[in-house]
Design an enzyme around this catalytic site. Structure first.
Site, PDB file in Angstrom:
ATOM      1  N   GLY A 129       0.584  -0.917  -7.076  1.00  0.00           N
ATOM      2  CA  GLY A 129       0.357  -0.776  -5.777  1.00  0.00           C
ATOM      3  C   GLY A 129      -0.519  -1.963  -5.241  1.00  0.00           C
ATOM      4  O   GLY A 129      -1.144  -2.702  -6.097  1.00  0.00           O
ATOM      5  N   GLY A 130      -0.406  -2.277  -4.013  1.00  0.00           N
ATOM      6  CA  GLY A 130      -1.182  -3.403  -3.267  1.00  0.00           C
ATOM      7  C   GLY A 130      -0.628  -4.867  -3.856  1.00  0.00           C
ATOM      8  O   GLY A 130       0.410  -5.006  -3.942  1.00  0.00           O
ATOM      9  N   ASP A 131      -1.626  -5.702  -4.010  1.00  0.00           N
ATOM     10  CA  ASP A 131      -1.667  -6.796  -4.560  1.00  0.00           C
ATOM     11  C   ASP A 131      -1.794  -6.840  -6.146  1.00  0.00           C
ATOM     12  O   ASP A 131      -2.974  -6.347  -6.578  1.00  0.00           O
ATOM     13  CB  ASP A 131      -2.384  -7.614  -4.140  1.00  0.00           C
ATOM     14  CG  ASP A 131      -2.242  -9.232  -4.306  1.00  0.00           C
ATOM     15  OD1 ASP A 131      -1.293  -9.992  -4.009  1.00  0.00           O
ATOM     16  OD2 ASP A 131      -2.625  -9.670  -5.404  1.00  0.00           O
ATOM     17  N   PRO A 176       0.863  -1.231   0.028  1.00  0.00           N
ATOM     18  CA  PRO A 176      -0.054   0.063  -0.032  1.00  0.00           C
ATOM     19  C   PRO A 176       0.789   1.377  -0.100  1.00  0.00           C
ATOM     20  O   PRO A 176       0.221   2.378  -0.003  1.00  0.00           O
ATOM     21  CB  PRO A 176      -0.644  -0.044   1.311  1.00  0.00           C
ATOM     22  CG  PRO A 176      -0.084  -0.877   2.270  1.00  0.00           C
ATOM     23  CD  PRO A 176       0.947  -1.745   1.214  1.00  0.00           C
ATOM     24  N   LYS A 183      -0.686   8.048 -14.065  1.00  0.00           N
ATOM     25  CA  LYS A 183      -0.747   9.810 -14.318  1.00  0.00           C
ATOM     26  C   LYS A 183       0.208  10.344 -13.810  1.00  0.00           C
ATOM     27  O   LYS A 183       1.062  10.296 -12.878  1.00  0.00           O
ATOM     28  CB  LYS A 183      -2.094  10.171 -13.753  1.00  0.00           C
ATOM     29  CG  LYS A 183      -3.444   9.733 -14.197  1.00  0.00           C
ATOM     30  CD  LYS A 183      -4.320  10.747 -13.717  1.00  0.00           C
ATOM     31  CE  LYS A 183      -5.664  10.135 -14.312  1.00  0.00           C
ATOM     32  NZ  LYS A 183      -6.292   9.096 -13.753  1.00  0.00           N
ATOM     33  N   ASP A 189       3.221   2.049 -11.457  1.00  0.00           N
ATOM     34  CA  ASP A 189       1.947   2.886 -11.561  1.00  0.00           C
ATOM     35  C   ASP A 189       1.998   3.957 -10.637  1.00  0.00           C
ATOM     36  O   ASP A 189       3.102   4.425  -9.794  1.00  0.00           O
ATOM     37  CB  ASP A 189       1.101   1.981 -10.776  1.00  0.00           C
ATOM     38  CG  ASP A 189       0.410   0.799 -11.833  1.00  0.00           C
ATOM     39  OD1 ASP A 189       0.754   0.954 -12.887  1.00  0.00           O
ATOM     40  OD2 ASP A 189      -0.146  -0.137 -11.248  1.00  0.00           O
ATOM     41  N   ALA A 239      -4.167   4.093   3.378  1.00  0.00           N
ATOM     42  CA  ALA A 239      -3.899   3.036   4.165  1.00  0.00           C
ATOM     43  C   ALA A 239      -2.319   2.539   4.277  1.00  0.00           C
ATOM     44  O   ALA A 239      -1.873   2.527   3.295  1.00  0.00           O
ATOM     45  CB  ALA A 239      -4.829   1.899   3.786  1.00  0.00           C
ATOM     46  N   MET A 264     -11.739   1.988  -5.375  1.00  0.00           N
ATOM     47  CA  MET A 264     -11.893   2.844  -6.292  1.00  0.00           C
ATOM     48  C   MET A 264     -13.490   3.564  -6.273  1.00  0.00           C
ATOM     49  O   MET A 264     -14.151   3.834  -7.290  1.00  0.00           O
ATOM     50  CB  MET A 264     -12.008   2.361  -7.733  1.00  0.00           C
ATOM     51  CG  MET A 264     -10.394   2.270  -8.067  1.00  0.00           C
ATOM     52  SD  MET A 264     -10.480   1.164  -9.726  1.00  0.00           S
ATOM     53  CE  MET A 264     -10.639  -0.559  -9.149  1.00  0.00           C
TER      54      MET A 264
HETATM   55  N1  SAH Z   1      -3.961  -3.489  -6.429  1.00  0.00           N
HETATM   56  C1  SAH Z   1      -4.187  -2.588  -5.458  1.00  0.00           C
HETATM   57  C2  SAH Z   1      -5.702  -2.074  -5.928  1.00  0.00           C
HETATM   58  C3  SAH Z   1      -5.737  -1.055  -7.247  1.00  0.00           C
HETATM   59  S1  SAH Z   1      -6.766  -0.282  -7.415  1.00  0.00           S
HETATM   60  C4  SAH Z   1      -4.380  -3.255  -4.366  1.00  0.00           C
HETATM   61  O1  SAH Z   1      -4.464  -4.505  -3.912  1.00  0.00           O
HETATM   62  O2  SAH Z   1      -4.636  -2.458  -3.084  1.00  0.00           O
HETATM   63  C5  SAH Z   1      -6.831   1.378  -6.875  1.00  0.00           C
HETATM   64  C6  SAH Z   1      -7.731   1.477  -5.739  1.00  0.00           C
HETATM   65  O3  SAH Z   1      -7.107   0.593  -4.732  1.00  0.00           O
HETATM   66  C7  SAH Z   1      -7.934   2.958  -5.056  1.00  0.00           C
HETATM   67  O4  SAH Z   1      -8.649   3.507  -5.809  1.00  0.00           O
HETATM   68  C8  SAH Z   1      -8.065   2.568  -3.720  1.00  0.00           C
HETATM   69  O5  SAH Z   1      -9.435   2.110  -3.559  1.00  0.00           O
HETATM   70  C9  SAH Z   1      -7.383   1.637  -3.319  1.00  0.00           C
HETATM   71  N2  SAH Z   1      -6.171   1.611  -2.832  1.00  0.00           N
HETATM   72  C10 SAH Z   1      -4.839   1.552  -3.138  1.00  0.00           C
HETATM   73  N3  SAH Z   1      -3.907   1.932  -2.295  1.00  0.00           N
HETATM   74  C11 SAH Z   1      -4.503   2.390  -1.172  1.00  0.00           C
HETATM   75  C12 SAH Z   1      -3.958   2.879  -0.120  1.00  0.00           C
HETATM   76  N4  SAH Z   1      -2.788   2.964   0.232  1.00  0.00           N
HETATM   77  N5  SAH Z   1      -5.047   3.359   0.793  1.00  0.00           N
HETATM   78  C13 SAH Z   1      -6.375   3.287   0.546  1.00  0.00           C
HETATM   79  N6  SAH Z   1      -6.832   2.798  -0.662  1.00  0.00           N
HETATM   80  C14 SAH Z   1      -5.958   2.324  -1.541  1.00  0.00           C
END
Ligand code: SAH
Length: 251
Positions: free
Chosen positions: A89-91, A13, A58, A36, A200, A171
């Site tokens: 980002g994230g997974d 995150p 972006k 990204d 987060a 999103m």
């Molecule tokens: N693959 C990512 C999600 C990508 S879609 C994951 O697993 O987290 C992008 C959306 O993810 C954002 O619009 C938001 O809803 C959420 N997101 C990604 N990073 C975030 C963060 N640090 N805190 C809160 N929401 C987050």
């Protein structure tokens, strides 16, 4: 020639200490890094000197690259024999287009390895002290998006009526009010606890507490990515982060 390969890597995150060791090693050994918009500078800085760095999200007023442009770029770099890391980002498997990108690469003879990461909902739950499942209360977690391809709110929220399901909505920050209304219309109790967590996992994370009835009005604006968590578990969420401020308060 060694087989062309691309690694699709989850960066978690935000903060680098929430990246897996495998993800860190992948970035540290990358020869081409495509990342990204949500990727932190710290994570990009793990790439070695000489690594080609390309932001695909972006950038300074420029729009995101199109998916087919990203696909072709990964293919070209991999075919040159570079160790390509696509950092997300994230997974990567949660709203990360991992399916499309892997299918494209495999169709073109490029092997793919996916490195998982901490998804936003899990980071939010950990940071603000609430679970996503809870014995006898929340038996299911639904990772969902508020958005359809055209940027509109998705229509079918019938699954939201299930009182034992936790909904983690990605999103949806801009449409929180409409989203909560749809869930109520689908049969979820208006008093169901709901929180929105911005950024987060990071030091600047903020939480906004509410219910399906109140969250939309409380969340009138935000500055970073927001994940919304709806369900009884959200009542266990702890107070705000360092600055004690809700994301944006109108009342
Ligand atoms: N693959 C990512 C999600 C990508 S879609 C994951 O697993 O987290 C992008 C959306 O993810 C954002 O619009 C938001 O809803 C959420 N997101 C990604 N990073 C975030 C963060 N640090 N805190 C809160 N929401 C987050």
């Amino acid at each position: 020639m060694p087989d062309a390969q691309v690694l699709l890597v989850g960066a978690g995150p935000g903060p680098v200490d929430l990246m897996t060791l495998r993800a860190v090693r992948a970035v540290e050994s990358a020869q081409a890094l495509l990342y990204d918009a949500l990727i932190s500078e710290e994570a990009v800085a793990l790439a070695p000197a000489g690594c080609v760095r390309i932001q695909t999200g972006k950038r300074a007023g420029k729009p995101s690259m199109h998916q087919d442009e990203i696909n072709r770029l990964m293919l070209r770099l991999a075919r040159k024999g570079l160790r390509v890391v696509r950092l997300k980002g994230g997974d990567p498997s949660v709203f990360g287009r991992v399916g499309e990108e892997s299918a494209f690469l495999r169709e073109h003879g490029v092997s793919v390895e996916v490195v998982p990461g901490v998804t936003a909902a899990c980071a939010a739950a950990a940071q603000f002290g609430f679970p996503l499942t809870h014995r006898g209360e929340a038996r299911r977690v639904v990772f969902t998006t508020a958005r359809l391809e055209a940027g509109k709110l998705s229509a079918d929220w019938s699954a939201a009526a299930d009182p034992e399901a936790t909904f983690a909505v990605y999103m949806g920050g801009e449409m929180a009010g409409a989203l909560c209304e749809r869930m109520i219309a689908a049969g979820r109790a208006p008093g169901t606890p709901a929180v929105a967590v911005e950024q987060a996992g990071g030091a600047n994370a903020r939480i906004c507490h509410g219910t399906l009835e109140t969250l939309g009005a409380r969340l009138s604006g935000h500055g970073g990515p927001v994940v919304i968590v709806v369900g009884e578990v959200a009542a266990q969420a702890q107070g705000a982060a360092a600055d004690e401020a809700p994301i944006a308060r109108t009342a």
